[in-house]
Design a protein around this motif. Structure first.
Motif, PDB file in Angstrom:
ATOM      1  N   VAL A   1       0.816  -1.392  -0.024  1.00 48.60           N
ATOM      2  CA  VAL A   1       0.137  -0.018   0.191  1.00 48.60           C
ATOM      3  C   VAL A   1       1.037   1.396  -0.020  1.00 48.60           C
ATOM      4  CG1 VAL A   1      -1.677   1.033   1.188  1.00 48.60           C
ATOM      5  CG2 VAL A   1      -1.657  -1.134   1.371  1.00 48.60           C
ATOM      6  N   PRO A   2       0.922   1.892  -1.099  1.00 48.98           N
ATOM      7  CA  PRO A   2       1.727   3.203  -1.077  1.00 48.98           C
ATOM      8  C   PRO A   2       1.284   4.127  -0.048  1.00 48.98           C
ATOM      9  CG  PRO A   2       0.228   2.997  -3.128  1.00 48.98           C
ATOM     10  CD  PRO A   2       0.160   1.831  -2.289  1.00 48.98           C
ATOM     11  N   GLU A   3       2.185   5.151   0.187  1.00 46.44           N
ATOM     12  CA  GLU A   3       1.978   6.117   1.236  1.00 46.44           C
ATOM     13  C   GLU A   3       1.379   7.411   0.605  1.00 46.44           C
ATOM     14  OE1 GLU A   3       6.090   6.798   2.243  1.00 46.44           O
ATOM     15  OE2 GLU A   3       6.140   5.356   4.004  1.00 46.44           O
ATOM     16  N   THR A   4       0.244   7.042   0.091  1.00 44.31           N
ATOM     17  CA  THR A   4      -0.501   7.994  -0.855  1.00 44.31           C
ATOM     18  C   THR A   4      -1.978   7.845  -0.456  1.00 44.31           C
ATOM     19  OG1 THR A   4      -1.189   6.597  -2.522  1.00 44.31           O
ATOM     20  CG2 THR A   4       0.499   7.642  -3.015  1.00 44.31           C
ATOM     21  N   ILE A   5      -3.211   8.472  -0.959  1.00 48.44           N
ATOM     22  CA  ILE A   5      -4.230   8.164  -0.504  1.00 48.44           C
ATOM     23  C   ILE A   5      -5.020   6.954  -0.642  1.00 48.44           C
ATOM     24  CG2 ILE A   5      -5.182   8.557  -3.039  1.00 48.44           C
ATOM     25  CD1 ILE A   5      -7.088  10.848  -1.100  1.00 48.44           C
ATOM     26  N   ALA A   6      -3.927   6.030  -1.294  1.00 46.15           N
ATOM     27  CA  ALA A   6      -4.402   4.621  -1.289  1.00 46.15           C
ATOM     28  C   ALA A   6      -4.602   3.970   0.309  1.00 46.15           C
ATOM     29  CB  ALA A   6      -3.517   3.855  -1.834  1.00 46.15           C
TER      30      ALA A   6
ATOM     31  N   GLN B   1      -5.416   5.792   2.903  1.00 44.60           N
ATOM     32  CA  GLN B   1      -6.617   6.247   3.402  1.00 44.60           C
ATOM     33  C   GLN B   1      -7.944   5.026   2.971  1.00 44.60           C
ATOM     34  OE1 GLN B   1      -7.602  10.404   3.121  1.00 44.60           O
ATOM     35  NE2 GLN B   1      -5.481  10.960   3.226  1.00 44.60           N
ATOM     36  N   ASN B   2      -7.819   4.668   1.739  1.00 47.29           N
ATOM     37  CA  ASN B   2      -9.057   3.792   1.255  1.00 47.29           C
ATOM     38  C   ASN B   2      -8.770   2.448   1.836  1.00 47.29           C
ATOM     39  OD1 ASN B   2      -9.664   5.923  -0.444  1.00 47.29           O
ATOM     40  ND2 ASN B   2      -8.603   5.145  -2.160  1.00 47.29           N
ATOM     41  N   THR B   3      -7.534   2.050   1.937  1.00 52.22           N
ATOM     42  CA  THR B   3      -7.283   0.721   2.794  1.00 52.22           C
ATOM     43  C   THR B   3      -7.928   0.684   4.126  1.00 52.22           C
ATOM     44  OG1 THR B   3      -5.409   0.241   1.430  1.00 52.22           O
ATOM     45  CG2 THR B   3      -5.504  -0.956   3.548  1.00 52.22           C
ATOM     46  N   MET B   4      -7.546   1.970   5.034  1.00 54.81           N
ATOM     47  CA  MET B   4      -7.973   1.958   6.295  1.00 54.81           C
ATOM     48  C   MET B   4      -9.503   2.106   6.355  1.00 54.81           C
ATOM     49  SD  MET B   4      -5.250   4.274   8.427  1.00 54.81           S
ATOM     50  CE  MET B   4      -5.039   5.542   6.930  1.00 54.81           C
TER      51      MET B   4
ATOM     52  N   SER C   1       4.051   2.002   7.957  1.00 54.73           N
ATOM     53  CA  SER C   1       5.013   2.596   7.189  1.00 54.73           C
ATOM     54  C   SER C   1       5.129   4.063   7.730  1.00 54.73           C
ATOM     55  CB  SER C   1       4.728   2.576   5.601  1.00 54.73           C
ATOM     56  OG  SER C   1       5.972   3.298   5.146  1.00 54.73           O
ATOM     57  N   PHE C   2       6.314   4.612   7.801  1.00 56.60           N
ATOM     58  CA  PHE C   2       6.444   6.070   8.477  1.00 56.60           C
ATOM     59  C   PHE C   2       5.512   7.085   7.664  1.00 56.60           C
ATOM     60  CE2 PHE C   2       8.895  10.074   9.273  1.00 56.60           C
ATOM     61  CZ  PHE C   2       9.036   9.860  10.437  1.00 56.60           C
ATOM     62  N   GLY C   3       5.583   7.123   6.448  1.00 57.53           N
ATOM     63  CA  GLY C   3       4.643   8.146   5.581  1.00 57.53           C
ATOM     64  C   GLY C   3       3.225   8.121   5.845  1.00 57.53           C
ATOM     65  N   TYR C   4       2.577   7.043   6.463  1.00 59.52           N
ATOM     66  CA  TYR C   4       1.246   6.946   6.494  1.00 59.52           C
ATOM     67  C   TYR C   4       0.495   7.960   7.608  1.00 59.52           C
ATOM     68  CZ  TYR C   4       1.257   2.064   4.354  1.00 59.52           C
ATOM     69  OH  TYR C   4       1.463   0.955   3.597  1.00 59.52           O
ATOM     70  N   PHE C   5       1.427   8.503   8.383  1.00 58.87           N
ATOM     71  CA  PHE C   5       0.844   9.219   9.636  1.00 58.87           C
ATOM     72  C   PHE C   5       0.241  10.429   9.110  1.00 58.87           C
ATOM     73  CE2 PHE C   5       1.010  11.805  13.358  1.00 58.87           C
ATOM     74  CZ  PHE C   5       0.406  11.059  14.204  1.00 58.87           C
ATOM     75  N   ASP C   6       1.172  11.155   8.471  1.00 58.45           N
ATOM     76  CA  ASP C   6       0.548  12.615   8.021  1.00 58.45           C
ATOM     77  C   ASP C   6       0.712  12.742   6.584  1.00 58.45           C
ATOM     78  OD1 ASP C   6       0.049  15.168   8.104  1.00 58.45           O
ATOM     79  OD2 ASP C   6       1.963  16.086   9.003  1.00 58.45           O
TER      80      ASP C   6
ATOM     81  N   VAL D   1      -8.124  10.128   8.488  1.00 64.71           N
ATOM     82  CA  VAL D   1      -8.928   9.019   8.688  1.00 64.71           C
ATOM     83  C   VAL D   1      -9.552   8.921  10.251  1.00 64.71           C
ATOM     84  CG1 VAL D   1      -9.402   6.456   8.473  1.00 64.71           C
ATOM     85  CG2 VAL D   1      -8.400   7.528   6.783  1.00 64.71           C
ATOM     86  N   ALA D   2      -8.549   8.980  11.177  1.00 67.33           N
ATOM     87  CA  ALA D   2      -8.928   8.898  12.685  1.00 67.33           C
ATOM     88  C   ALA D   2      -9.960   9.620  13.062  1.00 67.33           C
ATOM     89  CB  ALA D   2      -7.705   8.976  13.256  1.00 67.33           C
TER      90      ALA D   2
END
Lengths: 308, 375
Positions: free
Chosen positions: B78-83, B85-88, B104-109, B115-116
């Motif tokens: 899952v790339p560190e992109t909007i992808a 967010q869709n997965t979550m 992954s590090f880049g998922y946070f911000d 999403v949270a």
């Protein structure tokens, strides 16, 4: 454990070693693509062939225990994708570039999908021949560990050059690539010739992929190719559709790619992003230096859609 | 490619769900399929069998899977992109996930931060240590291990085993976390042999197999006899070291199977403990720490079993350092410490403990490291 310390001598040695180690995938893909383009078609799907070839070779080598079987299987998948490209492109108004891009994505997707279980295991590697045994410097020996596939590539370039320039088959291929009307008039099957050329091109790209996963770097993972297949397609243009020049271009690219890490290893550590970009900068410089507004490109097939 | 395609597909599916009756249908069916189990989702940036970063997390997921009353769902690549967010969102809406670990590090911000807040009853915990109290959503959290402690011990092992006194470090990018690993590894090695040097090569990105192979070959040609790394998948480097007959020290996960002769040790994550602890807290309905940090003592990181080439004397030195970490009185960064350009970076008399925030903006390489932090 190595005792000899090379210092700055390590840089030319690394470039030589890199030229031998890293050039093979470029060489095979560009030779294959050269043949395909000489028949008048551009197959951008070569990147897909390379990645799928790498995965197939690794999987087959792991499952069967024979790396050579892996190489053959990789070639076969490349041939299959080449066949698909040629089959779709024979229809009227089909753009070969677009089909190539579609097949590239398809090949990569299939490779990632089926490649999952093979990322972790270690497959048997292709053998290498030690040409450096005359030297007692271990670094020289390591640089001259030459893989058999590279030697095949070395022989293939002049062979292809000879076939294209001096045989009836080569003449037919070039005729089809330069003018399909003339080829039609001579009674050659334009689509048949192009299909064979694309399939052989795909086979060679698949073998190039086998080298990546079975020899150097020698492991299947999803970042393995990182665009080497596309660069090799560009190398064909750079090499002006000449197999011998494809060989030189591939060697140049492999060697230039080793420059960045080699310079850092001797302590020359600033600007490594720049040195990592060396192959591309070099290509640009050579392209600019060899182009001329006074004459057209020599060797370019007349039927190629990028020049038509 | 297929990950993106799959994402778009699930995204479309989800849109369909919200707009039609399938929505209520999926709600009626899915929880029944999983029973009363707590659904826990894991998201990886790469392949979970990569002998590296993702495999370390997948081992943690496997430990959670073995817990009773828990159902684990996983998604790779899952790339560190909007992808992401869709997965979550699809894990929450379609699978009923109550706890998600995007690793992954880049998922946070900005992705987790987007999403949270939408799903206050779902907990999202991120690997990276970026959580800020008061600023970030209450149902999010972040955890992070001081893996440089394990690198320090690996440095002791490397320094004690190296014959040439020259170590190599293949790293992706000169960011603080990476520089801290390089420095701790070097300081560990220098605690055994003060004259030791570490030659660094930056490849420029996290997964560059050909460049990593070239870097390993160049280092070996320069007489370096132990190589360690900070890249996503150390497999290629470890295999080359073994083939050319030098020692290697692993990273992220245990790579000893790849180099039965030359593997010395390695700095590993200990995610099984972290993840099972979090899941236990969640199942019991207890509050969880929003920012969990720790090293060897807290069990977030560990050291691989020593390989056959490690002498008893070296192993004893490494174990002594490990014991000091366990006791909590080991300080890696203390003055006077000079960087490799001769500047004093930590003045004499100052000791920075592992939790010190100063260490998280590290921008230097210590004396003895051959390399440059600039690009």
């Amino acid at each position: 454990m190595t005792e000899t310390v090379l210092g700055w001598w390590g840089v030319p040695l690394a470039i030589l070693g890199g030229a031998i180690r890293a050039s093979t995938p470029y060489l095979f893909v560009s030779l294959g693509e050269c043949l395909t383009e000489k028949s008048g078609r551009t197959n951008l799907g070569q990147e897909g062939n390379l990645v799928l070839g790498a995965m197939t070779a690794y999987a087959v080598s792991y499952l069967s225990g024979s790396p050579w079987l892996g190489v053959l299987a990789a070639g076969a998948t490349g041939m299959l994708l080449g066949l698909l490209h040629a089959w779709v492109c024979q229809f009227k108004k089909v753009n070969d570039i677009a089909v190539g891009i579609a097949l590239m994505l398809f090949g990569i997707g299939v490779a990632f999908f089926f490649g999952k279980p093979y990322i972790q295991p270690t497959a048997p590697h292709l053998p290498a021949i030690g040409f450096g045994n005359w030297s007692d410097i271990p670094q020289v020996r390591a640089a001259l560990e030459i893989n058999v596939l590279f030697l095949f590539g070395l022989l293939l370039a002049p062979l292809l050059s000879w076939v294209l320039s001096s045989t009836r088959w080569g003449l037919m291929l070039r005729t089809v690539g330069d003018s399909s009307d003339a080829a039609d008039a001579l009674g050659f099957s334009v689509n048949g010739v192009r299909m064979v050329a694309t399939m052989i091109g795909g086979f060679l790209a698949g073998v190039g992929g086998a080298f990546l996963s079975l020899y150097y770097p020698g492991s299947w993972n999803e970042g393995l190719s990182s665009g080497q297949g596309l660069i090799a397609v560009a190398l064909v243009v750079f090499a002006r559709w000449d197999p011998m020049r494809c060989l030189y271009a591939a060697l140049l690219f492999g060697g230039a790619g080793a420059l960045g890490p080699a310079l850092q290893s001797v302590g020359f550590s600033s600007g490594y992003y720049l040195f990592n970009a060396a192959p591309y900068v070099l290509t640009l410089i050579l392209m600019i230096a060899t182009c001329s507004p006074q004459r057209t490109l020599t060797g370019v097939p007349g039927e190629l859609s990028i020049t038509k | 490619m297929n990950a993106i395609a799959k994402k778009t597909f699930t995204h479309t599916l989800k849109k369909l769900c919200t707009s039609t009756f399938i929505f209520s249908l999926s709600f009626a069916l899915l929880p029944a399929a999983y029973g009363d189990d707590v659904v826990v989702g894991f998201i990886y940036v790469g392949s979970k069998g990569d002998y590296g970063y993702n495999q370390a997390h997948a081992l943690g997921a496997a430990a959670v899977k073995a817990m009773p009353g828990v159902k684990v769902i996983e998604e790779e690549n899952v790339p560190e992109t909007i992808a992401v967010q869709n997965t979550m969102e699809s894990m929450i809406n379609l699978d009923g996930a109550k706890l998600i670990f995007p690793t992954s590090f880049g998922y946070f911000d900005p992705h987790i931060l987007t999403v949270a807040p939408k799903y206050p009853d779902v907990t999202i915990l991120h690997a990276g240590g970026l959580y800020q109290e008061g600023k970030h959503p209450l149902n999010a959290g972040s955890y992070f291990g001081y893996i440089d402690e394990a690198q320090y011990i690996a440095g002791i092992v490397a320094g004690g085993t190296s014959k040439s006194g020259k170590l190599g470090f293949i790293a992706a990018k000169p960011i603080p976390q990476v520089l801290r690993n390089i420095n701790s590894f070097t300081l560990g090695a220098q605690s055994v042999n003060p004259k030791i040097t570490t030659q660094v090569i930056f490849t420029g990105d996290w997964a560059m197999p050909v460049k990593e192979a070239e870097a390993a070959n160049s280092l070996i040609d320069q007489g370096i006899d132990v190589i360690t790394m900070h890249v996503d998948s150390p497999k290629v480097i470890i295999e080359i070291c073994e083939r050319r007959g030098i020692y290697s020290s692993g990273y992220h996960a245990d790579q000893s199977e790849l180099a039965p002769k030359g593997y010395l040790t390695g700095a590993e994550w200990n995610w099984p403990k972290v993840y099972t602890d979090f899941v236990t807290l969640l199942k019991d309905g207890k509050p969880f720490p929003h920012l969990l940090r720790g090293g060897i003592k807290e069990g977030l990181v560990k050291v691989s079993k020593y390989g056959p080439a490690v002498s008893a004397k070296t192993a004893a030195l490494a174990d002594a350092a490990k014991a000091k970490f366990m006791a909590g009185d080991m300080v890696i960064y203390k003055g006077e410490l000079k960087d490799n350009k001769g500047n004093v970076v930590i003045p004499a008399g100052t000791a920075l403990s592992q939790t010190d925030i100063q260490l998280e903006s590290m921008d230097y390489l210590v004396a003895g490291v051959i390399g440059n932090t600039g690009s």
